[in-house]
Design a protein around this motif. Sequence first.
Motif, PDB file in Angstrom:
ATOM      1  N   GLY A 391       0.796  -1.217   0.000  1.00 42.17           N
ATOM      2  CA  GLY A 391       0.000   0.000   0.000  1.00 42.17           C
ATOM      3  C   GLY A 391       0.826   1.264   0.000  1.00 42.17           C
ATOM      4  O   GLY A 391       0.465   2.246  -0.653  1.00 42.17           O
ATOM      5  N   THR A 392       1.954   1.259   0.720  1.00 43.12           N
ATOM      6  CA  THR A 392       2.822   2.443   0.766  1.00 43.12           C
ATOM      7  C   THR A 392       3.321   2.801  -0.626  1.00 43.12           C
ATOM      8  O   THR A 392       3.281   3.963  -1.050  1.00 43.12           O
ATOM      9  N   SER A 393       3.794   1.795  -1.347  1.00 40.10           N
ATOM     10  CA  SER A 393       4.290   2.006  -2.711  1.00 40.10           C
ATOM     11  C   SER A 393       3.185   2.518  -3.617  1.00 40.10           C
ATOM     12  O   SER A 393       3.398   3.412  -4.444  1.00 40.10           O
ATOM     13  N   LEU A 394       1.989   1.957  -3.461  1.00 39.41           N
ATOM     14  CA  LEU A 394       0.863   2.350  -4.306  1.00 39.41           C
ATOM     15  C   LEU A 394       0.502   3.820  -4.101  1.00 39.41           C
ATOM     16  O   LEU A 394       0.290   4.558  -5.077  1.00 39.41           O
ATOM     17  N   ILE A 395       0.456   4.262  -2.851  1.00 44.25           N
ATOM     18  CA  ILE A 395       0.130   5.656  -2.550  1.00 44.25           C
ATOM     19  C   ILE A 395       1.182   6.595  -3.146  1.00 44.25           C
ATOM     20  O   ILE A 395       0.850   7.632  -3.733  1.00 44.25           O
ATOM     21  N   ILE A 396       2.454   6.225  -2.996  1.00 45.17           N
ATOM     22  CA  ILE A 396       3.546   7.068  -3.519  1.00 45.17           C
ATOM     23  C   ILE A 396       3.485   7.150  -5.031  1.00 45.17           C
ATOM     24  O   ILE A 396       3.554   8.244  -5.616  1.00 45.17           O
ATOM     25  N   VAL A 397       3.362   6.011  -5.691  1.00 49.92           N
ATOM     26  CA  VAL A 397       3.379   5.964  -7.161  1.00 49.92           C
ATOM     27  C   VAL A 397       2.227   6.776  -7.740  1.00 49.92           C
ATOM     28  O   VAL A 397       2.421   7.614  -8.634  1.00 49.92           O
ATOM     29  N   VAL A 398       1.026   6.546  -7.239  1.00 47.98           N
ATOM     30  CA  VAL A 398      -0.151   7.262  -7.759  1.00 47.98           C
ATOM     31  C   VAL A 398      -0.053   8.755  -7.442  1.00 47.98           C
ATOM     32  O   VAL A 398      -0.325   9.602  -8.308  1.00 47.98           O
ATOM     33  N   GLY A 399       0.351   9.093  -6.211  1.00 46.38           N
ATOM     34  CA  GLY A 399       0.467  10.498  -5.814  1.00 46.38           C
ATOM     35  C   GLY A 399       1.482  11.267  -6.647  1.00 46.38           C
ATOM     36  O   GLY A 399       1.202  12.373  -7.118  1.00 46.38           O
ATOM     37  N   VAL A 400       2.660  10.677  -6.851  1.00 51.44           N
ATOM     38  CA  VAL A 400       3.709  11.340  -7.637  1.00 51.44           C
ATOM     39  C   VAL A 400       3.289  11.470  -9.100  1.00 51.44           C
ATOM     40  O   VAL A 400       3.526  12.505  -9.736  1.00 51.44           O
ATOM     41  N   ALA A 401       2.660  10.426  -9.645  1.00 49.24           N
ATOM     42  CA  ALA A 401       2.201  10.472 -11.037  1.00 49.24           C
ATOM     43  C   ALA A 401       1.189  11.594 -11.242  1.00 49.24           C
ATOM     44  O   ALA A 401       1.283  12.373 -12.206  1.00 49.24           O
TER      45      ALA A 401
END
Length: 423
Positions: A391-401
């Motif tokens: 979940g941490t990776s998912l939040i970062i990836v989507v947020g940065v994109a």
Amino acid sequence: MFRTLRDAFKIPDLRKKIIYTMLMFFAIRIGAHIRIPLINPAVVQNMFGNADEAGLLGMFDAFSGGAFKDMTLFAMGITPYITSSIIMNLLTIAIPKLEEMQKEGEEGRKKIAKITRYGTIVLALLQSVAISIGLGRSLFYDYNIFSVIIAVTAMTAGTAFLMWVGEQITVKGVGNGISLIIFINIISRLPFGTKKLYELATAGNKLIPVIVLLIIYVLMVTFVVLIQLGERRIPVQYAKRMQGRKVYGGQSTHIPLKVNMAGVIPVIFASSLLQFPGTITQFFGEPSGWWGSVINFLKITNISGALIYFVFILFFAYFYTSIIFNPIEVANNMKKNGGFVPGIRPGKPTVDYLSNVLNKIVLIGALALALIALLPVILSNIFDMNVTFGGTSLIIVVGVALETIKQIESQMVMRHYKGFLNA
């Protein structure tokens, strides 16, 4: 998103920035495959075992793009810079001198950025020394002071280089450089995760669970997008006032309160605090006795650890939001400029109103963060699979994109108006 990138490539200036960013990505991934001399990477790889991103080491490795597990030049990743930035944010609240410096404008921000850079080097040096000496003889083929100095220098220099690359991307490329470094490192692990799922679906006879898992992840991405873009807009009206012969104010605007104002910070804090005892214990072998029971109690895969993790996320969401958004300061600034929330009196009533709305929004955001962070762990237990993309990776990836696309769109709009005015 793809249409925005296609249109951006038609603008020469933006095309150069995007290509520059891509070249920096290439340099980052090259450095992530250059092994540190005299180090045996198998020692660190054995420490991971079956650990996933729920563990502190797993999250650390995800942020470095696998460089930590392989003990390469960028093993430390950009994590020391993130830690240094968070520490500076906390110190700005605690130390009046730093708070004054932050309010000085551009010059003050430059001074704080300079202190953050020095803090990054110090933290990288301390962490690399801790890893080199903590793992001791088993980490090196030939353990001596010379090999330790080489390892410490290589890891510290790697972090310093990544920090420089991040700043260069911010200035000469597109988006926030530091965020994009974490983004590309996490994305680089996707092929390995995809391969693992394919092997589970074919050789592991888990085709149905894998399909269900992929569908849930698509829904999670949609949910994260909604959370990242969601905001509560508080209307603000500015009264008209006369200064000389000119009339100021009279316009309406709003204060945007994001649902996920704290970003991914609460998840990182909560995970780090929960997994820290177990991670340190790993360096000294398997825990036993009462300490072993404590470590087992704190495991996020257990109900007890998951509940503590959930509470930590809620706590840090409120804690970090209170640092980055001060209702008293916002209300005072509005009052000084003749602004008010319709139906709410300026001063303390406005502070109470903002605090009340903020508390409700933070609760929604924190619950959403906790759900996203815990869902991969729950899915792992249900389907008996090791979910590598947490979940941490998912939040970062989507947020940065989303943030990067927003910046590209804003630059496209700015250039469109420039062209219109010049014509």
